[in-house]
Design an enzyme around this catalytic site. Structure first.
Site, PDB file in Angstrom:
ATOM      1  N   ASP A 432       0.862  -1.190   0.000  1.00 43.58           N
ATOM      2  CA  ASP A 432       0.000   0.000   0.000  1.00 43.58           C
ATOM      3  C   ASP A 432       0.896   1.237   0.000  1.00 43.58           C
ATOM      4  O   ASP A 432       1.905   1.301   0.732  1.00 43.58           O
ATOM      5  CB  ASP A 432      -0.903   0.011   1.231  1.00 43.58           C
ATOM      6  CG  ASP A 432      -1.857   1.187   1.222  1.00 43.58           C
ATOM      7  OD1 ASP A 432      -2.904   1.069   0.551  1.00 43.58           O
ATOM      8  OD2 ASP A 432      -1.532   2.207   1.859  1.00 43.58           O
ATOM      9  N   ILE A 433       0.548   2.250  -0.805  1.00 43.62           N
ATOM     10  CA  ILE A 433       1.312   3.512  -0.856  1.00 43.62           C
ATOM     11  C   ILE A 433       0.937   4.345   0.367  1.00 43.62           C
ATOM     12  O   ILE A 433      -0.255   4.596   0.615  1.00 43.62           O
ATOM     13  CB  ILE A 433       1.009   4.257  -2.159  1.00 43.62           C
ATOM     14  CG1 ILE A 433       1.355   3.383  -3.389  1.00 43.62           C
ATOM     15  CG2 ILE A 433       1.791   5.565  -2.213  1.00 43.62           C
ATOM     16  CD1 ILE A 433       0.970   3.987  -4.706  1.00 43.62           C
ATOM     17  N   GLU A 475      -4.759   2.322  -4.140  1.00 46.15           N
ATOM     18  CA  GLU A 475      -3.305   2.352  -4.107  1.00 46.15           C
ATOM     19  C   GLU A 475      -2.716   1.065  -3.570  1.00 46.15           C
ATOM     20  O   GLU A 475      -1.526   0.999  -3.250  1.00 46.15           O
ATOM     21  CB  GLU A 475      -2.835   3.531  -3.236  1.00 46.15           C
ATOM     22  CG  GLU A 475      -3.101   3.376  -1.756  1.00 46.15           C
ATOM     23  CD  GLU A 475      -4.502   3.789  -1.345  1.00 46.15           C
ATOM     24  OE1 GLU A 475      -4.742   3.981  -0.156  1.00 46.15           O
ATOM     25  OE2 GLU A 475      -5.383   3.934  -2.245  1.00 46.15           O
TER      26      GLU A 475
END
Length: 562
Positions: A432-433, A475
């Site tokens: 995950d960003i 994301e």
């Protein structure tokens, strides 16, 4: 054809009837001529026999007259010399005369008139014999009987001459009649025979014409049968092409199938299938058959006259002198270019190269099935291209080009089953960003999309070919790493995290701030055994990484222990 045969049957029946009648007429004429010849010959023989009979009678009468003269001479000499030797000579002659009279009586038995005179002659001969016996006593006793015998002989000769003349005339008349009848019936027989031969000749001519028409009909029938056999062969070939193309699930398979049937249909030729690339500006050779062709591996759309015209184009000497420009070195004299088009879209071109005019004629003769194969191949290529695009759209993320969540679930289930069969681990990383929502709010969605695309490209370069990288949503990304244990997966995840933190991303020429990622790692079967459980374990590890301050890698094992 049956109508023509039925129309000739009445004519044939009439011809047979006429032939039979002519043959019967010829036989009758020949038989009649033979009978007439026999009758005429018989009459001629009878006439000749009667003439010979009359001549025999006349000869006997002359002999009798001579004997009578000898008797007269002998009696006269006796009267003059009184020599009894003359009497004996007269008696001897009288015996001969009497025999002759009896013979004449037998010869004239068929004629009553002459036979009566012959009997009188026999009586007169007896009287003459008696008179010769009295010759010594009465010297002139012979004169009256001898005169009477001569008178009878004269009468017999006169009548017999008349009979001989009549019989000669009758024989001549019979001979003339025989000649006339013979000539007439001979001419008639010749005419009948000529008529018979005329019918036979006419029948032979008609039979020859009928045989010629029958031969022409057989030739047409054989040509039709050959055409039907060729059509059946072409139909079977086209059916096989269609069935084979329908079984193809990849474009390469369809290309190989089309090539195989082109080679089967066109022995002695070389050729290739050339398709437009993704840019739609270049045409590339994707498959070929026969010996190596002279066509380029890649050329522009303008390089092929067939593609420029949008229809099939032959190049032959003295017919079309304009060459295509898609050749390496020497340009062949005989070739044909057939565009591949389907659903209004030009897909490429089929190039067929002929080594000789004879091969070119063979290709031209098979142009109908060639065009049908090209059409079937075009539809198959277009369908497989559409299917590929739809599959890509159904399993790929439109922004990053990575696999989507739906494909990820199917792929993860497949890899877990494979791992269970081979007793191998499967690593799952959920990434995950960090602070991506705030990044979007600050720099805009365009910059956010740029970050997602850049991350996807770098992820693809950092994983193995057998690894599966998916966009889980927003994301978040999921990586499926077959046959990796926890230690190797942690090292790989740490490498990805470091790579992301070191990335420099530009949007519209402006460098974006640093991006970091948090990663959760779960191992099958160490942490979970089903798709839902292992994704849940990786997701918990990801949230644990975020909870611990982000930009770090956390294994699912530590979450379970906590």
């Amino acid at each position: 054809m049956p109508i023509a045969l039925s129309n000739t049957l009445p004519g044939k029946n009439r011809a047979v009837q006429l032939l039979i009648l002519a043959a019967l007429g010829a036989c009758i004429c020949v038989a009649a001529a033979g009978w007439l010849h026999y009758s005429a010959a018989k009459k001629l023989n009878e006439s000749r026999d009667w003439i010979e009979h009359s001549q025999t009678v006349m000869s006997s009468l002359r002999s009798e007259s001579q004997v009578a003269d000898r008797i007269d001479t002998a009696t006269r000499l006796f009267q003059l010399t009184k020599d009894e030797e003359n009497i004996r000579s007269a008696q001897t002659s009288q015996v001969s005369f009497n025999s002759g009279a009896l013979r004449l009586q037998d010869l004239t038995s068929d004629n009553p008139r002459q036979n009566g005179q012959a009997r009188k002659l026999v009586v007169c001969a007896d009287s003459l014999g008696k008179a010769i016996g009295r010759l010594k006593e009465q010297g002139d006793a012979v004169t009256n009987p001898l005169s009477q015998c001569r008178l009878i002989l004269g009468t017999l000769q006169e009548v017999e001459r008349e009979l001989l003349s009549q019989r000669t005339d009758e024989s001549k008349l019979n001979s003339q009649r025989s000649i006339i009848l013979s000539v007439s019936f001979t001419v008639l027989s010749i005419l009948v025979i000529l008529a018979l031969f005329g019918f036979l000749l006419r029948d032979a001519v008609r039979r020859k014409q009928y045989e010629r028409r029958l031969y022409e009909a057989n030739e047409k029938l054989a040509s039709t049968v050959r055409a039907l056999e060729r059509q059946a062969k072409e139909s079977t070939l086209l059916t096989s092409v269609r069935d084979e193309l329908q079984l193809c699930v990849r474009l390469a398979q369809a290309q190989e199938c089309a090539i195989r049937y082109f080679e089967q249909l066109l022995p002695g030729t070389s050729g290739s299938i050339c398709l437009t690339n993704n840019t739609r500006h270049m045409v590339e050779e994707v498959a070929s058959w026969g010996s190596s062709t002279l066509v380029m591996d890649a050329f522009t759309l303008e390089g092929c006259c067939g593609l420029r015209s949008g229809r099939m184009r032959w190049r032959r000497p003295m017919q079309s002198e304009v060459h295509c420009t898609h050749f390496n070195g020497h340009v062949p004299e005989y070739y044909v270019c057939i565009p591949l088009a389907a659903y209004g879209d030009t897909l490429g071109v089929v190039y067929i190269e002929c080594l000789s005019p004879g091969v070119a004629a063979m290709v031209d003769a098979n142009m109908a099935p060639i065009e049908q194969i090209v059409e079937l191949a075009s539809i198959s290529f277009a369908g497989l291209n559409l299917r590929s695009r739809l599959e890509q759209q159904s399993i790929r993320d439109g922004l990053t080009g990575l696999f989507n969540r739906h494909y990820m679930e199917m792929a993860l289930d497949r890899e877990l089953r494979r791992g269970a069969r081979h007793n191998k681990p499967v690593a799952v990383m959920m990434m995950d960003i960090d602070h991506f929502k705030r990044f979007n709010d600050t720099y805009g969605h365009e910059a956010g999309d740029t970050v997602l695309r850049e991350l996807a490209e770098n992820f693809l370069q950092a994983v193995r070919n057998e690894d599966i990288l998916c966009r889980f949503g927003g994301e978040e990304f999921v990586a499926i790493l077959p046959e990796l244990d926890l230690e190797a997966a942690m090292q790989r995840a740490e490498g990805l995290r470091t790579m992301v933190s070191e990335m420099r991303i530009y949007n519209r020429g402006e460098c974006l701030p640093e991006v970091t990622t948090s990663i959760g790692v779960a191992i099958y079967p160490q942490h979970a055994e089903t798709v839902e459980e292992i994704l849940r374990s990786a997701d918990r590890a990801l949230y644990e990484a975020k909870h611990l301050g982000r930009n770090r890698v956390v294994p699912a094992e530590s979450v379970l222990l906590a």
